[in-house]
Enzyme design. Structure first.
Site, PDB file in Angstrom:
ATOM      1  N   ASP A   1     -11.526   2.003   3.106  1.00 14.84           N
ATOM      2  CA  ASP A   1     -11.889   0.790   3.133  1.00 14.84           C
ATOM      3  C   ASP A   1     -13.433   0.758   2.989  1.00 14.84           C
ATOM      4  O   ASP A   1     -13.807  -0.525   2.723  1.00 14.84           O
ATOM      5  CB  ASP A   1     -11.621   0.155   4.504  1.00 14.84           C
ATOM      6  CG  ASP A   1     -10.359  -0.661   4.272  1.00 14.84           C
ATOM      7  OD1 ASP A   1      -9.763  -1.158   3.237  1.00 14.84           O
ATOM      8  OD2 ASP A   1      -9.698  -0.576   5.427  1.00 14.84           O
TER       9      ASP A   1
ATOM     10  N   LYS B   1       0.836  -1.294   0.016  1.00 17.95           N
ATOM     11  CA  LYS B   1       0.023   0.051   0.098  1.00 17.95           C
ATOM     12  C   LYS B   1       0.888   1.258   0.145  1.00 17.95           C
ATOM     13  O   LYS B   1       0.628   2.208  -0.643  1.00 17.95           O
ATOM     14  CB  LYS B   1      -1.096  -0.110   1.294  1.00 17.95           C
ATOM     15  CG  LYS B   1      -2.227  -0.984   1.075  1.00 17.95           C
ATOM     16  CD  LYS B   1      -2.637  -1.221   2.064  1.00 17.95           C
ATOM     17  CE  LYS B   1      -3.987  -2.339   2.040  1.00 17.95           C
ATOM     18  NZ  LYS B   1      -4.607  -2.903   2.941  1.00 17.95           N
TER      19      LYS B   1
ATOM     20  N   GLN C   1      -5.120  -1.880   9.226  1.00 10.34           N
ATOM     21  CA  GLN C   1      -4.836  -3.108   8.546  1.00 10.34           C
ATOM     22  C   GLN C   1      -5.707  -4.152   9.430  1.00 10.34           C
ATOM     23  O   GLN C   1      -5.270  -4.145  10.809  1.00 10.34           O
ATOM     24  CB  GLN C   1      -3.525  -3.346   8.362  1.00 10.34           C
ATOM     25  CG  GLN C   1      -3.122  -4.713   7.389  1.00 10.34           C
ATOM     26  CD  GLN C   1      -3.681  -4.583   6.178  1.00 10.34           C
ATOM     27  OE1 GLN C   1      -3.692  -3.565   5.445  1.00 10.34           O
ATOM     28  NE2 GLN C   1      -3.970  -5.808   5.572  1.00 10.34           N
TER      29      GLN C   1
HETATM   30  N1  GUN Z   1      -6.845  -7.121   5.608  1.00 13.68           N
HETATM   31  C1  GUN Z   1      -7.099  -7.778   4.606  1.00 13.68           C
HETATM   32  N2  GUN Z   1      -7.682  -7.084   3.596  1.00 13.68           N
HETATM   33  C2  GUN Z   1      -7.756  -5.761   4.177  1.00 13.68           C
HETATM   34  C3  GUN Z   1      -8.432  -4.605   3.457  1.00 13.68           C
HETATM   35  O1  GUN Z   1      -9.077  -4.629   2.415  1.00 13.68           O
HETATM   36  N3  GUN Z   1      -8.336  -3.473   4.241  1.00 13.68           N
HETATM   37  C4  GUN Z   1      -8.005  -3.635   5.706  1.00 13.68           C
HETATM   38  N4  GUN Z   1      -8.123  -2.261   6.292  1.00 13.68           N
HETATM   39  N5  GUN Z   1      -7.474  -4.704   6.056  1.00 13.68           N
HETATM   40  C5  GUN Z   1      -7.287  -5.813   5.343  1.00 13.68           C
END
Ligand code: GUN
Length: 285
Positions: free
Chosen positions: A120, A53, A97
């Site tokens: 998200d 990211k 996350q």
């Molecule tokens: N963990 C696995 N996929 C995601 C996601 O799309 N967003 C977040 N915040 N955590 C994750």
């Protein structure tokens, strides 16, 4: 034999669009875009996602602010950080996350993120907006899947769409997005009885159940579009999806590989949401 949907190429195209618009906003309006990424603990998979990211932020011209917190961080400390980020004008999007360590209530953390910075689209307000079709942010993985389906030139209207998996992050919002595009949608899950029969009726099959090679070629209708959201690591260390690729590609018209299908799209859509957040906060959109 199916055509392979190149998630890396589609993702690169989305990121290029975001980068171009970000540069334009900076040059014409002096606007900077920032994403805060919070990670708690040492989960190796989460570490990889967070690094990816950050790299994507650099590639599209965003500032990224990383907060790597110790496993022992309390829920109160994490909520305090989220509140600081909610008020920080440099931060347009906040991503915490998941999964979080067991002693932290994920729901409480998601609910604390300002819905305007919830890139998200996990906050109940944003989830509700998706239900009524009035959203600013689409959840990244389902939005990426929609973009991949679009890249095949498939018109979803009137098609039988089957989603396997009912998670809040993928299955449920995926079904909503397909419905908004006029698909006839069935959601299946681990307790579904006649799964094979239902899958065989699918013109578009999205699989997000989290079990390696769960869907096999004999469950796929000739000519179906097959999207594999799974990411499983086998005992031999190899990555594989929820769809058994070799048998499925003989039946499908289009299919995503794992890796290189849905995975790269999730991050591209996160970049798109962060740009949207920045524009909205600046009153541009
Ligand atoms: N963990 C696995 N996929 C995601 C996601 O799309 N967003 C977040 N915040 N955590 C994750």
């Amino acid at each position: 034999m199916a055509q392979i949907i190149d998630g890396k190429a589609v993702s690169a195209a989305v990121k290029a669009e975001v980068a171009e618009e970000t540069a334009k906003l900076r040059d014409e309006k002096g606007l900077k875009v920032g994403l805060a990424v919070v990670i708690v603990g040492n989960d190796p998979a989460s570490r990889v996602y967070v690094n990816n990211k950050k790299k994507a932020c650099e590639a599209v011209g965003f500032q990224s602010y990383e907060y790597a917190l110790d496993e022992s961080t309390t829920q109160e400390q994490l909520l305090d950080l989220v509140n600081v980020l909610n008020r920080d004008d440099r931060v347009n999007g906040i991503l915490v996350q998941l999964p979080l360590p067991k002693h932290i209530d994920e729901k409480a953390v998601i609910n604390a993120i300002s819905p305007d910075k919830d890139v998200d689209a996990f906050h109940p307000i944003n989830v509700g907006k998706i239900m009524i079709g009035e959203y600013s942010f689409l959840p990244c993985t389902p939005a990426g899947v929609m973009r991949l389906i679009e890249s095949t030139g498939t018109d979803i209207t009137g098609k039988q769409c089957v989603v396997i998996g009912r998670s809040n992050i993928v299955g449920k919002p995926q079904a909503m997005l397909l419905l908004q595009k006029n698909g006839t949608v069935t959601i299946c899950h681990s307790k579904t009885k006649n799964l094979k029969e239902i899958c065989l009726g699918a013109d578009i099959l999205v699989v997000a159940i989290g079990r390696a090679n769960f869907v096999t070629g004999d469950m796929i209708k000739e000519g179906a579009v097959v999207i594999d959201v799974g990411m499983n690591r086998l005992d031999n260390g190899k990555l594989c999806g929820d769809v058994e690729f070799e048998s499925a590609e003989k039946k499908a018209s289009f299919i995503t590989p794992v890796p290189g299908g849905v995975g790269p799209m999730t991050i591209a859509m996160l970049m798109k949401n962060t740009l949207t957040a920045a524009k909205q906060q600046a009153g541009i959109e």
